[in-house]
Structure formats: C-alpha cells, structure tokens
Design an enzyme around this catalytic site. Structure first.
Site, PDB file in Angstrom:
ATOM      1  N   GLY A  32       0.837  -1.197   0.000  1.00 62.78           N
ATOM      2  CA  GLY A  32       0.000   0.000   0.000  1.00 62.78           C
ATOM      3  C   GLY A  32       0.870   1.244   0.000  1.00 62.78           C
ATOM      4  O   GLY A  32       2.012   1.216  -0.466  1.00 62.78           O
ATOM      5  N   SER A  33       0.341   2.314   0.556  1.00 62.56           N
ATOM      6  CA  SER A  33       1.064   3.589   0.520  1.00 62.56           C
ATOM      7  C   SER A  33       2.241   3.580   1.497  1.00 62.56           C
ATOM      8  O   SER A  33       2.269   2.810   2.463  1.00 62.56           O
ATOM      9  CB  SER A  33       0.112   4.723   0.898  1.00 62.56           C
ATOM     10  OG  SER A  33      -0.238   4.591   2.265  1.00 62.56           O
ATOM     11  N   GLY A  76       2.668   2.061   5.250  1.00 65.68           N
ATOM     12  CA  GLY A  76       3.802   1.180   5.534  1.00 65.68           C
ATOM     13  C   GLY A  76       4.621   1.642   6.727  1.00 65.68           C
ATOM     14  O   GLY A  76       5.115   0.821   7.503  1.00 65.68           O
ATOM     15  N   GLU A 123       5.786  -3.503   0.669  1.00 69.11           N
ATOM     16  CA  GLU A 123       5.815  -3.168  -0.755  1.00 69.11           C
ATOM     17  C   GLU A 123       4.964  -1.914  -0.888  1.00 69.11           C
ATOM     18  O   GLU A 123       3.746  -1.974  -0.932  1.00 69.11           O
ATOM     19  CB  GLU A 123       5.264  -4.353  -1.552  1.00 69.11           C
ATOM     20  CG  GLU A 123       5.713  -4.371  -2.987  1.00 69.11           C
ATOM     21  CD  GLU A 123       4.664  -3.759  -3.875  1.00 69.11           C
ATOM     22  OE1 GLU A 123       4.854  -2.569  -4.227  1.00 69.11           O
ATOM     23  OE2 GLU A 123       3.684  -4.422  -4.196  1.00 69.11           O
ATOM     24  N   CYS A 152       1.396   0.386  -8.419  1.00 64.24           N
ATOM     25  CA  CYS A 152       2.573   0.911  -7.715  1.00 64.24           C
ATOM     26  C   CYS A 152       3.730   1.026  -8.699  1.00 64.24           C
ATOM     27  O   CYS A 152       4.667   1.776  -8.471  1.00 64.24           O
ATOM     28  CB  CYS A 152       2.916   0.067  -6.515  1.00 64.24           C
ATOM     29  SG  CYS A 152       3.162  -1.628  -6.918  1.00 64.24           S
TER      30      CYS A 152
HETATM   31  C1  UN1 Z   1       1.123  -3.278  -7.582  1.00 64.94           C
HETATM   32  O1  UN1 Z   1       0.757  -2.315  -8.235  1.00 64.94           O
HETATM   33  O2  UN1 Z   1       1.039  -3.278  -6.312  1.00 64.94           O
HETATM   34  O3  UN1 Z   1       4.329  -5.161 -12.159  1.00 64.94           O
HETATM   35  C2  UN1 Z   1       1.586  -4.547  -8.173  1.00 64.94           C
HETATM   36  C3  UN1 Z   1       3.133  -4.897 -12.230  1.00 64.94           C
HETATM   37  C4  UN1 Z   1       2.179  -5.935 -11.692  1.00 64.94           C
HETATM   38  C5  UN1 Z   1       2.038  -5.831 -10.214  1.00 64.94           C
HETATM   39  C6  UN1 Z   1       1.824  -4.477  -9.652  1.00 64.94           C
HETATM   40  N1  UN1 Z   1       2.655  -7.225 -12.041  1.00 64.94           N
HETATM   41  O4  UN1 Z   1       2.711  -3.875 -12.714  1.00 64.94           O
END
Ligand code: UN1
Length: 518
Positions: free
Chosen positions: A247-248, A252, A269, A303
């Site tokens: 998450g953000s 985290g 993450e 992300c």
């Molecule tokens: C995410 O946005 O938390 O690499 C994961 C990617 C995807 C996973 C993103 N396989 O864009």
C-alpha cells in the site's frame, strides 16, 4: 449504457464466486460476527452498491486467530509437496473461475476486464511457481570445524502470516503472498483493502472450497475486513510473526513501526515514483507504448505506474509529440467495454487527490501538455472518471516527488550524459521500478550498474509496470525494501534453523575451547 455493459452479468459472476450481495460476511460465518460496522462496496464503474460487508470486531478477530493458530498445527505437519498439491488444486479452481473473478475485479476496482483477467492469471502463475517450489524449500549444508559433526540449515514455517493488501491489485498481491506462505507451511490471515472487500470474499470462498474438498481446516486461509483499525489488530499481535503489507508509504511506516515495536518481521511493498529514461537512442514506437501503458494502464493506479518521463533534450520534442498523439487516441469509459483503454479511478476521494495534484503542480510552474479533468455525463455517473494528463515539469517540483495514484504523467528534460538522467531518476524518495529506453549498450549497462538505477526493478526497453511473477518484486528506500513473489522471496515466510549434530562419543567445543571436567 452500451450493450457490452448489459451483457456484463455481475450477478452471475457473484453467484459463481459464492457471494450473496445481501449477505456478504467475513470468513468464518456471518452469524458469529454481528457487531461490526458495515462497509459498502461501491463500484467505481457505475457508482452502484454491489454489496455490504461486515467489518471484523476485536472479538471476531480473536476467533479468527484461534481458527488460524489451530489450523497451523495441522498444516505444518503436512509435507511441503502435499501442500503444493493443494495449491495446485487452488490454481485449477482459479482457472475455472477466471472469468467471474476477472469481472468482479474489474467491476469492484475499476480496471479493465483484460487487466482483471491478467490479474487472475498472475494468481495462477504464482500458484504454479509455488507448486514447484514446494519441492525445493532447501537450506545449505556446511562443513563443521569439529570432527564427527554435521552442520546444516533447514527452513521451518513461521506460523500465522498477516497480509494487508491494497485496492489496486485486489486479488493478485494476496496470491503472491499466500501461495508461497501455504507451501512454506504457514497459514494466512488476510485483510484486503476496505475498497475491494468482495474480491477478498471471492478468493476466500475459492480457497475454502479447496480446503473442504481435502478435509483440511478452513483456518489455513482466513479473512478479516475493515480499515486500518482492523489492520492494527494484526500489526500489534505477537501471535503473527510476519506482516506482509502492500500500500502507501504512509501506511507502511505505521505498519513497520507497530511490527518493529514487538520485534516482528515485516515485508513491505509501498509507493513508487517510477521513471522511464528516454535516451537519444531510444526506439520511439517502443517508448510510446511503454510510457503510455505505464502511465494510463490501470488508470495510473499501479505501484509500478510510470509517473515520470526523463527525456534527453535532443529527442524531447519528438517523443513528446508522439506521446501526446497517442493520448489523443485513448478512450475513457466503462472498463468492461473492451473498446475502452482507461476506466475510472477507485473513488471520489482519489478524484479529489488527482485534481489537487494537477492544481498544485501548475501552481509550482508545471506546463500542461495534455489537459486533465473530471468527466461527467452519461456513463460517468460514478464521478470517478478522469482524463489522463501530461504536465511538463522541473524535476525538483514538490508534486513530482510524490506518488499520486492517478493517471498524471510528469515529463522533464535531461541534458548531456545518461548520468544526469540517473541523478534525476534517483533523486526521489521512492525506489520501486525504473526503465531506460535505449539501443546503446553502454547506456543500458550504466543504467544497470552500481552507479545506475537505485530501484528494486530496473528494465531495459520495457516500461516500468507489468513485472512477471518469477522475479522478486519490490523496491528500495520508501518503497519499503520487501521482496514478494518469485526468486527466493519464499525465505521470508520461513524461519531458518541451523542444526549441528555430533555423531561421536566426544564433545569437542568450537573455537578450540577446552573445558575439562572429570
Ligand atoms: C502493484 O501495483 O502493487 O508489475 C503490483 C506490475 C504488476 C504488479 C503491480 N505485475 O505492474
């Protein structure tokens, strides 16, 4: 409403996934959990209420933890390859229900149906990976300094793993964690995002079915629902040795501190601020595809989304013209209609953040190249549809340092060597994904060298998003340092034990120490 939308059949999908819209509950039986408040799951696609879900109270949580802890005692004794067989069956069920789950992901989260299916495919892939892994949870053996001694290390399961996941990958990120944790012999308690609770219930139902068919306790996979307060039940709980949180960065930091206060382990993450460096040798067509998909795919809510383009001044005008041209062709609308490229963002709060970010960056001196804005009118009643925007900026602008979870792409120039682009790229607080577009071997290798990208993911001639599950996934700095998914990420879900066995009749001490007693 277009024909495709009417054909969508969310009711059918919910039915296949075992969700009764009037009665969606938490994992271990609605009747036990009558005190929690209610989350309303609204679709950003059309603003409709899909279902109500009860949140988990502390009393509910304690029941869940008992269920999980007792399931662990059974699960940990099952040989890892047999646990792998269960994960294989789970993947088969996902294959059967791929369409339904992909639709629910699309409808509840707002990403395109294609991306919803892609997300379920990521779940299937990680399960396949985990099945193979279940026969390879290996430690090292090493030579003892003492005669007649054998020394080796082995990996044991940790226990209950707590998983906190975000709305943007409402099913895959859980699977990355859970498929590995299961073959490692752990049981999982999952708190999905309160914005996508039905995706959580759907996955839980599929897993529960597999466990029931194999006469295994349902507690191997537990589900709790609610906001950060419910998450804190887990982060503060000494019965949970590992919390994996996605998450953000803000979230985290709280999780990390709460888990560290009890010396638990966390796998984080968190936010990214991912850039593509576009060098004079870049292939224009590849750059446009990588940048546009990276910036507007999942409506800029990965992300790994591309937030920054760092373009060499010599090709700046050419690249900008090509990217702006591609943006003109983007169709924004219902993500279940396969003709559309960009769906809604998650909710009206996210829309506010998007609008604020655009306003701020212009105030700082940003020059709008592709105008943003909120879309209204027929088909956009949810008020969650926004236009992907491009803003020319200076790298040091405050907004450019932040991750805004929306389709805003910041473009900037670099001059001289690729080192200058790398300085800009690495100057932000986040360190998840990065990419360089170049046909120049020296530039590519410099990008990947020790003086190159400081991110967990560094790609050449590929965009920043769309990582495969086989590699370790995660990033440095404010991204949190965790690694999920492939490679040897499994090790974090296990505890390592060093074993030394003396098969002589003497007891020599290490380091040559003598301790004689008659
Ligand atoms: C995410 O946005 O938390 O690499 C994961 C990617 C995807 C996973 C993103 N396989 O864009």
């Amino acid at each position: 409403m277009s024909k495709k939308v009417l054909d969508f059949g969310i009711d059918k999908a919910l039915n296949i996934l075992g969700i009764l819209p009037e009665n969606a509950g938490t994992s271990t039986g609605e009747e036990q959990f009558s005190n929690g408040s209610v989350i309303r799951s609204l679709s950003p696609v059309d603003g409709q209420l899909i279902a109500k879900v009860k949140t988990t109270t502390k009393a509910d949580y304690d029941v869940v933890m008992e269920t999980a802890t007792s399931a662990f005692k059974i699960w940990r004794k099952i040989p890892a390859p047999q646990r792998g067989e269960i994960v294989r069956q789970f993947a088969d069920k996902l294959r059967e229900k791929k369409e339904a789950l992909g639709k629910l992901v699309s409808y509840e989260m707002g990403k395109s149906y294609q991306e919803g299916l892609g997300e379920v495919q990521e779940m299937i892939d990680i399960c396949d990976f985990a099945v193979g892994l279940s026969r390879q949870l290996h430690g090292l053996t090493m030579h003892s300094e003492r005669p007649g001694h054998r020394m080796y290390e082995q990996y044991h399961p940790l226990g209950v793993v707590g998983i906190i996941s975000a709305f943007n990958f409402p099913v895959a990120v859980w699977a990355w964690n859970t498929a590995l944790a299961w073959v490692c012999g752990d049981v999982c308690v999952w708190k999905p995002s309160e914005k996508t609770p039905l995706c959580g219930i759907a996955c839980h139902n599929i897993a529960a079915q597999v466990f029931a068919e194999n006469n295994l306790p349902e507690g191997i996979s537990c589900l709790i629902n609610g906001d950060a307060k419910v998450g804190a039940f887990m982060t503060k709980d000494t019965r949970i040795p590992l919390i994996s949180a996605t998450g953000s960065t803000k979230m985290g930091k709280t999780v990390a501190q709460e888990v560290a206060a009890r010396l638990g382990k966390s796998l984080l993450e968190l936010g990214g601020n991912n850039a593509i460096i576009v060098t004079p040798d870049a292939d224009v067509k590849m750059t446009v595809i990588g940048a546009v998909f990276g910036a507007v795919g999942t409506a800029g809510q990965r992300c790994t989304s591309t937030r920054r383009l760092i373009i060499h001044e010599s090709v700046y005008d050419k690249i900008i013209a090509a990217v702006v041209e591609a943006y003109k062709q983007l169709r924004i609308g219902n993500p279940l209609d396969e003709n559309n490229h960009v769906g809604p963002i998650i909710d009206t709060d996210a829309v506010k953040m998007y609008t604020k970010a655009l306003k701020q960056v212009v105030k700082e001196g940003g020059h709008v190249l592709v105008e943003g804005g909120v879309i209204s009118g027929e088909g956009f009643e949810s008020a969650c549809y926004v236009k992907p925007a491009i803003v020319a900026v200076e790298p040091h602008f405050k907004m450019v340092q932040q991750e805004t979870f929306a389709p805003i792409l910041y473009v900037m120039k670099y001059r001289g060597d690729v080192e200058n682009a790398l300085d800009i790229q690495n100057s932000v607080a986040q360190g998840l994904s990065s990419a360089i577009m170049t046909n120049n071997l020296r530039e590519a290798e410099r990008f990947l060298s020790v003086e190159g990208s400081d991110c967990g993911i560094a790609n050449v001639n590929i965009g920043t998003s769309g990582a495969e599950i086989g590699g370790a996934f995660g990033g440095e700095k404010e991204t949190g340092g965790g690694r999920e998914s492939g490679s040897d990420a499994w090790k974090v879900y296990m505890r390592r034990q060093t074993n030394t066995i003396n098969y002589t009749t003497e007891l020599p001490l290490a380091q040559g120490i003598k301790f004689d007693i008659d």
